[in-house]
Scaffold this motif. Structure first.
Motif, PDB file in Angstrom:
ATOM      1  N   PHE A 345       0.706  -1.204   0.037  1.00 25.66           N
ATOM      2  CA  PHE A 345      -0.117   0.088  -0.074  1.00 25.66           C
ATOM      3  C   PHE A 345       0.870   1.233  -0.068  1.00 25.66           C
ATOM      4  CE2 PHE A 345      -4.769  -0.120   0.316  1.00 25.66           C
ATOM      5  CZ  PHE A 345      -4.940  -1.655   0.276  1.00 25.66           C
ATOM      6  N   PHE A 346       1.779   1.234   0.872  1.00 19.75           N
ATOM      7  CA  PHE A 346       2.857   2.396   0.951  1.00 19.75           C
ATOM      8  C   PHE A 346       3.570   2.529  -0.455  1.00 19.75           C
ATOM      9  CE2 PHE A 346       2.359   1.879   5.738  1.00 19.75           C
ATOM     10  CZ  PHE A 346       1.748   2.964   5.973  1.00 19.75           C
ATOM     11  N   ALA A 347       3.863   1.425  -0.980  1.00 27.06           N
ATOM     12  CA  ALA A 347       4.485   1.805  -2.340  1.00 27.06           C
ATOM     13  C   ALA A 347       3.520   2.336  -3.705  1.00 27.06           C
ATOM     14  CB  ALA A 347       4.917   0.301  -2.814  1.00 27.06           C
ATOM     15  N   TRP A 348       2.310   1.923  -3.410  1.00 28.03           N
ATOM     16  CA  TRP A 348       1.235   2.263  -4.080  1.00 28.03           C
ATOM     17  C   TRP A 348       1.162   4.042  -4.129  1.00 28.03           C
ATOM     18  CZ3 TRP A 348      -2.004  -2.096  -2.875  1.00 28.03           C
ATOM     19  CH2 TRP A 348      -1.668  -3.358  -3.644  1.00 28.03           C
ATOM     20  N   ILE A 349       0.766   4.245  -2.755  1.00 26.25           N
ATOM     21  CA  ILE A 349       0.691   5.691  -2.387  1.00 26.25           C
ATOM     22  C   ILE A 349       2.072   6.453  -2.814  1.00 26.25           C
ATOM     23  CG2 ILE A 349       0.234   7.171  -0.554  1.00 26.25           C
ATOM     24  CD1 ILE A 349      -1.108   5.133   0.867  1.00 26.25           C
ATOM     25  N   ALA A 350       3.131   6.034  -2.323  1.00 33.65           N
ATOM     26  CA  ALA A 350       4.427   6.951  -2.878  1.00 33.65           C
ATOM     27  C   ALA A 350       4.670   6.865  -4.308  1.00 33.65           C
ATOM     28  CB  ALA A 350       5.462   6.053  -2.386  1.00 33.65           C
ATOM     29  N   THR A 351       4.120   5.915  -5.136  1.00 33.54           N
ATOM     30  CA  THR A 351       4.238   5.973  -6.583  1.00 33.54           C
ATOM     31  C   THR A 351       3.380   6.969  -7.113  1.00 33.54           C
ATOM     32  OG1 THR A 351       4.664   3.821  -6.798  1.00 33.54           O
ATOM     33  CG2 THR A 351       3.913   4.604  -8.648  1.00 33.54           C
ATOM     34  N   LEU A 352       1.988   7.121  -6.431  1.00 36.33           N
ATOM     35  CA  LEU A 352       1.101   8.228  -6.956  1.00 36.33           C
ATOM     36  C   LEU A 352       1.561   9.512  -6.403  1.00 36.33           C
ATOM     37  CD1 LEU A 352      -2.152   6.516  -6.152  1.00 36.33           C
ATOM     38  CD2 LEU A 352      -1.544   7.123  -8.337  1.00 36.33           C
ATOM     39  N   TRP A 353       2.139   9.426  -5.279  1.00 37.88           N
ATOM     40  CA  TRP A 353       2.869  10.750  -4.664  1.00 37.88           C
ATOM     41  C   TRP A 353       3.906  11.574  -5.434  1.00 37.88           C
ATOM     42  CZ3 TRP A 353       0.920  13.332  -0.292  1.00 37.88           C
ATOM     43  CH2 TRP A 353       1.548  14.321   0.127  1.00 37.88           C
ATOM     44  N   LEU A 354       4.776  10.456  -5.819  1.00 39.71           N
ATOM     45  CA  LEU A 354       5.960  11.219  -6.529  1.00 39.71           C
ATOM     46  C   LEU A 354       5.725  11.098  -8.206  1.00 39.71           C
ATOM     47  CD1 LEU A 354       8.621   9.000  -4.859  1.00 39.71           C
ATOM     48  CD2 LEU A 354       8.274  11.335  -4.383  1.00 39.71           C
ATOM     49  N   GLY A 355       4.500  10.577  -8.682  1.00 38.39           N
ATOM     50  CA  GLY A 355       4.174  10.706  -9.967  1.00 38.39           C
ATOM     51  C   GLY A 355       3.451  11.893 -10.292  1.00 38.39           C
ATOM     52  N   ARG A 356       2.968  11.920 -11.545  1.00 41.66           N
ATOM     53  CA  ARG A 356       2.130  12.782 -12.312  1.00 41.66           C
ATOM     54  C   ARG A 356       0.752  12.063 -12.436  1.00 41.66           C
ATOM     55  NH1 ARG A 356       3.963  13.850 -17.042  1.00 41.66           N
ATOM     56  NH2 ARG A 356       5.377  12.119 -16.947  1.00 41.66           N
ATOM     57  N   PRO A 357      -0.102  12.040 -11.256  1.00 48.49           N
ATOM     58  CA  PRO A 357      -1.011  11.106 -11.687  1.00 48.49           C
ATOM     59  C   PRO A 357      -2.291  11.709 -12.323  1.00 48.49           C
ATOM     60  CG  PRO A 357      -0.986  11.767  -9.138  1.00 48.49           C
ATOM     61  CD  PRO A 357       0.278  12.183  -9.876  1.00 48.49           C
ATOM     62  N   VAL A 358      -2.896  10.885 -13.258  1.00 44.39           N
ATOM     63  CA  VAL A 358      -4.028  11.177 -14.017  1.00 44.39           C
ATOM     64  C   VAL A 358      -5.312  10.521 -13.410  1.00 44.39           C
ATOM     65  CG1 VAL A 358      -3.055  12.391 -15.936  1.00 44.39           C
ATOM     66  CG2 VAL A 358      -3.450  10.034 -15.789  1.00 44.39           C
ATOM     67  N   LEU A 359      -6.282  11.342 -13.313  1.00 44.92           N
ATOM     68  CA  LEU A 359      -7.554  10.328 -12.907  1.00 44.92           C
ATOM     69  C   LEU A 359      -8.321   9.846 -13.879  1.00 44.92           C
ATOM     70  CD1 LEU A 359      -9.081   9.249 -10.275  1.00 44.92           C
ATOM     71  CD2 LEU A 359     -10.297  11.321 -10.326  1.00 44.92           C
ATOM     72  N   ARG A 360      -8.282   8.685 -14.593  1.00 39.16           N
ATOM     73  CA  ARG A 360      -8.883   8.241 -15.547  1.00 39.16           C
ATOM     74  C   ARG A 360      -9.972   7.022 -15.038  1.00 39.16           C
ATOM     75  NH1 ARG A 360      -5.776   9.252 -20.203  1.00 39.16           N
ATOM     76  NH2 ARG A 360      -7.532   8.442 -21.486  1.00 39.16           N
ATOM     77  N   LEU A 361     -10.710   6.642 -15.597  1.00 35.87           N
ATOM     78  CA  LEU A 361     -11.808   5.611 -15.335  1.00 35.87           C
ATOM     79  C   LEU A 361     -11.200   4.354 -14.321  1.00 35.87           C
ATOM     80  CD1 LEU A 361     -14.856   5.033 -14.922  1.00 35.87           C
ATOM     81  CD2 LEU A 361     -14.979   3.871 -17.250  1.00 35.87           C
ATOM     82  N   PRO A 362     -10.066   3.747 -14.971  1.00 36.51           N
ATOM     83  CA  PRO A 362      -9.673   2.613 -14.133  1.00 36.51           C
ATOM     84  C   PRO A 362      -9.229   3.331 -12.734  1.00 36.51           C
ATOM     85  CG  PRO A 362      -8.873   2.641 -16.539  1.00 36.51           C
ATOM     86  CD  PRO A 362      -9.474   4.039 -16.289  1.00 36.51           C
ATOM     87  N   MET A 363      -8.532   4.264 -12.945  1.00 35.40           N
ATOM     88  CA  MET A 363      -8.110   4.915 -11.459  1.00 35.40           C
ATOM     89  C   MET A 363      -9.244   5.285 -10.384  1.00 35.40           C
ATOM     90  SD  MET A 363      -5.034   4.964 -10.673  1.00 35.40           S
ATOM     91  CE  MET A 363      -4.970   6.130  -9.411  1.00 35.40           C
TER      92      MET A 363
END
Lengths: 844, 124
Positions: A345-363
């Motif tokens: 979970f922390f790896a997923w959150i960190a990936t979103l935190w450090l990335g440039r997330p886009v909120l598409r339907l699957p997200m």
């Protein structure tokens, strides 16, 4: 030794290459497509069939919610309700969740790993037919009103012959075991595919996390399912023949069933969760637009989750009367499993935190997963506490917890994955509006149903009751849960409608609409049956980012195996760890044998169900012969030297390789078989130590000559298998063939000797669990000796037909492995049944 | 035409994967042995269990596993710090790091599951 017969055709155009490869890899059209073995076809069949079962299970859930909406409701009677809740759990666990992840893995793994198909295409097809036939048996029983009615975990003694005299429990035991064959087949398939059937350069460090998740899931299936298969076999034998494994009055113990069931049942939760997490770990880097944070940490946490999940089974038995100190061991282990899950979970959150997330339907669906699964995990920590568990045991609180975990851990990721990979499957993009509506309806309905259900449980409402009194005060909460359930059902209906609509009406797209970096998005659309025109050498965990020209290069045949030849279905095999190309696998094409073998297996199950045991015996033999026929033409009838694989590689063909897929498959299959046997011996020791009525009134009384002779025969057969391999390597063909005949003869003698030990030395197996288990152990060894004898004759025939040579010796190595295993099983079985009475002082 | 070995990738034996999981295998062994020893002693030798000697035995089992895991973790740490080979450095680094993490987790997990044996009486 022949050299390759086709000259290099490097001048092929992309179109010509496509035409040639399509001709080689296509599945037959029309009704003959039932013989298809291609991973995309079989995987999609799994997915669609599992979805159909999911819809049936969903309808059953709605029936239950309609019944429980008001107090004193008479919409369903108690017997129908019992069948419905049992079938809801059974369908969702065995006919939806596990087959859906099998379908996902079968369909996606080769595409993500850059291979053309799985390691054993026919095994996948066989698994599908077993799943379908087993599912049909269960659903047909429901339609006929004789469905299982003892709860999805079939606790004894309720499911025993005394309290469930009809065929309801038999349907569950045989139907589910049939479906489990499919799961074991998929486990072996996934493990060998992930370890061996990847593209060049894809070391374990460069493998997509999806592969790691499925590797661990596969090994969990291999070790996790055999305890339940054993339990089902023993309970069915008890019901059919009166052998008392679980009957306390005759030395059995119902707790043995609980141990066997939950040794499967708890890993099962993670067998379902890990593929869900595989989807999450694939999608989040795409939508965060960066590489996964902490790849190595996530790999470690996947492995840790797999291991620790096997140490939790007793937490389902906190109320079963186990010493407190033991409960604390498992309480601690239950909390420990939160650690690796949290790391992910922390790896997923960190990936979103450090990335440039886009909120598409699957997200959007992934956010539903993150919330729901965390909530389910928190209540999981609560029920891991022994005193709290005692309070909520067998109440609706537990029902709420498990639905949060399963819907959160699997369903939301699956829905996200469906939208994510929909363009790959259909060539069209999903729409946004219906998908969002579906999400919010499912999310709101799910929380309305199950958040409230925690309170219903805390107020004391037990599970599996078909109605309740108004005075209990549970009605308002149940009504809210029922409304939530129907909202959720509308959401799922909208999701299905959305997928169907946009599969036909959605906008077409150019390659890779999400900007993903994994290999499946390098495939052309529609995906050709061979996946890749040539298999690339990859240099990075995100190949499409590091090598953006890869799709065009692959289509142009610039990489490995870009030149079709000899109508061979070729795919690369690599070194398991480094990803170095090892050899070329020649895969099997369309075949009726998987369907026919599964049909015979189904006839065996049905004969047993209707108590036609003599007929069941015949079908078992026919099934085995059919399986041998299936493998008859595997391999090559002559030797080949190394062949040109393209891109400068010259590789051997798999029949001449030291570790071909068949060897790996057999080895991993033996792990499953060994777990089954180990659990049988565990049952023997467990009953001896724990069950009332032990030591038994009589003990095995045979001359020591018998067991010594039996052990000697097994030793001879195993030594013979080693000697046959050696003779084969030395080119001593006649000697090899004579030894094979000798091995078969030893096997036949062992088949006679092992059953004679309990038959001559003990009363009838119906009298005491000790006698029943002793018979079971000897029967298991005798069965292996019989199969060993038949395999020896079969190998001899293949030797004569030219499928075996000094270079191509897989048959003989498999035979050696089989006999080595049978010897070990035989010796440990003999030591157990003769040694334990001596050790415990029961005899002097 | 070149052979595959000229592409520079050396084989890493698959058994390395088993080595990576050693910490968790030791953890599993500790859990099973503690549970089996406790359950069997409570049934077969209640007087032994009641005298407190069972707690000592379980504590010894726990201590041996902890010592083994400590040794594994130290070994894993040394390997992690050692220079990487010229071929497959990325894979080798991953295997070492994952092994170290799993040994460490096995150690912490063994502390968690075993500490009740020194705090609570057996067979109650």
């Amino acid at each position: 030794v022949a050299n390759e017969i086709n000259p290099s055709r490097s001048g092929l155009s992309a179109l010509k290459r496509h035409t040639l490869l399509t001709k080689i890899w296509s599945s037959p059209p029309g009704w003959r497509s039932l013989a298809a073995v291609n991973h995309s076809v079989v995987g999609m069949r799994f997915i669609i069939t599992a979805l159909a079962f999911f819809l049936i299970g969903g309808v059953l859930a709605m029936l239950m919610r309609a019944q429980l909406a008001t107090s004193g409701n008479s919409f369903l009677d108690h017997e129908t309700y019992n069948q419905i809740f049992t079938m809801h759990g059974t369908i969702m666990m065995f006919l939806f969740a596990v087959p859906m992840i099998e379908g996902l893995g079968l369909y996606m793994l080769p595409k993500l790993l850059g291979s053309r198909d799985l390691a054993f295409p026919r095994v996948s097809a066989f698994g599908y037919w077993c799943f379908l036939f087993g599912g049909v048996i269960l659903i047909a029983a429901l339609a006929c009103g004789v469905a299982p009615n003892g709860g999805w975990f079939m606790y004894t003694p309720l499911s025993g012959a005394r309290y469930s005299p009809g065929i309801n429990s038999d349907v569950w035991l045989l139907g589910v075991t049939f479906v489990e064959i499919s799961a074991i087949a998929a486990g072996i398939e996934f493990a060998v595919t992930v370890l061996k059937v990847r593209t060049a350069g894809m070391s374990l460090r460069r493998m997509p996390l999806f592969g790691w998740y499925f590797l661990v899931t596969a090994m969990m299936i291999v070790f996790g399912f055999p305890p339940l298969i054993l339990g089902s076999v023993l309970l069915e034998i008890e019901r059919a023949f009166g052998w008392p494994f679980f009957d306390t009055a005759r030395g059995g113990d119902p707790l043995l069933w609980q141990h066997l069931f939950w040794l499967f049942g708890h890993p099962e939760v993670y067998i379902i969760f890990l593929p869900g997490a595989a989807i999450v770990s694939t999608l989040i880097p795409t939508f965060a637009r960066r590489a996964m944070v902490g790849y190595n940490w996530v790999v470690a946490s996947i492995i840790a989750t797999g291991f620790i999940s096997f140490g939790l089974w007793v937490h389902h038995m906190f109320a079963a009367g186990i010493p407190y100190l033991a409960l604390l061991f498992f309480s601690a282990a239950s909390m420990l499993v939160a650690v690796p899950t949290s790391i992910q979970f922390f790896a997923w959150i960190a990936t979103l935190w450090l990335g440039r997330p886009v909120l598409r339907l699957p997200m959007l669906y992934l956010s539903g997963f993150l919330f729901t699964f965390v909530a389910g995990g928190l209540t999981g920590v609560m029920v891991a506490l022994v005193p709290f568990d005692w309070q909520v045991h067998d109440t609706h609180f537990v029902v709420a917890h498990l639905h949060y975990v399963l819907i959160g851990g699997l369903v939301f990721p699956l829905l996200a994955g469906a939208y994510y990979w929909m363009p790959l499957l259909t060539g069209r993009l999903p729409g946004a509006i219906l998908g969002k509506w579906a999400f919010w309806l499912i999310f709101a309905g799910m929380n309305l149903t199950f958040l409230v259900m925690h309170l219903t449980g805390l107020l004391g409402m037990p599970r599996r009751v078909y109605t309740y009194a108004e005075a209990a005060g549970w009605e308002p909460l149940n009504l809210i849960s029922s409304i939530g359930g129907f909202i959720m059902a509308i959401g799922f209906a909208l999701f299905v409608l959305d997928i169907v609509l946009y599969s036909h009406l959605g906008n077409r797209f150019r390659r890779n609409p999400w900007g993903a970096t994994t290999l499946e998005w390098a495939l052309p659309n529609p995906i050709p049956p061979y996946n890749l025109a040539s298999q690339p050498v990859v240099y990075d965990e995100r190949p499409l980012k590091a090598q953006p020209g890869l799709p065009v290069e692959m289509a142009a045949g610039c990489h490995l195996l870009g030149v079709p030849r000899n109508n061979w279905r070729e795919t690369l095999a690599v070194d398991a760890v480094s990803g170095k190309p090892s050899y070329i696998i020649l895969l099997s094409g369309p075949s009726w044998t998987p369907l026919i073998t599964a049909a015979f297996t189904g006839l065996f199950m049905l004969s047993f169900l209707f108590k036609l045991y003599w007929l069941a015996g015949i079908w078992a033999l026919v099934t085995f012969i059919s399986a041998l026929r299936w493998t008859w033409d595997s391999g090559l009838p002559r030797d080949w030297s190394g062949v040109d694989a393209g891109a400068g590689f010259k590789l051997p063909l798999h029949p001449a390789a030291p570790d071909p897929p068949g060897w790996w498959g057999m080895l991993i299959g033996m792990f499953a078989n060994g777990t089954f046997y180990l659990m049988l011996l565990f049952g023997y020791f467990y009953l001896w130590a724990v069950a009332p009525g032990w030591p038994p009134p009589v003990l095995l009384d045979v001359s020591p000559l018998w067991p010594w002779l039996a052990a000697l025969v097994l030793l001879l057969a195993t030594g013979g298998a080693y000697y046959a391999l050696r003779s084969n390597a030395a080119g001593e063909i006649k000697k090899r063939n004579r030894v094979l005949i000798l091995i078969a003869a030893c096997g036949i003698i062992a088949v006679i000797l092992f059953p004679l030990i309990p038959i001559t030395g003990l009363p009838a197996p119906q009298t005491h669990a000790y006698i029943a288990v002793t018979h079971a152990v000897c029967g298991y060894i005798a069965l292996h000796a019989l199969l060993g004898a038949l395999i020896s004759i079969y190998v001899l025939l293949r030797c004569v037909a030219g499928y075996v040579s000094a270079q191509r010796n897989l048959d003989l190595r498999i035979l050696r492995l089989w006999w080595l295993y049978t010897l070990l099983a035989g010796l440990s079985g003999l030591v157990s049944i003769h040694g334990l009475p001596l050790l415990t002082g029961a005899v002097t | 035409m070149t052979t595959d070995t000229q592409h520079g990738a050396e084989r890493i034996p698959p058994v390395r994967l088993l080595g990576v999981c050693l910490g968790l295998i030791v953890w599993s062994s500790c859990l099973l042995l503690l549970y089996a020893a406790l359950s069997l002693s409570c049934i077969l030798a209640p007087s032994f269990a009641g005298s407190g000697r069972l707690n000592l035995l379980l504590g010894l089992v726990w201590f041996i596993h902890l010592a083994l895991l400590l040794w594994l973790s130290r070994r894993g740490l040394r390997q992690w710090r050692a220079p990487l080979p010229g071929v497959q450095p990325g894979t080798e680094k991953m295997l070492r790091q994952v092994a170290l993490l799993l040994h460490g987790l096995g150690f912490i997990g063994t502390i968690c599951i075993g500490f009740p044996v020194v705090m609570f009486p057996a067979c109650v």
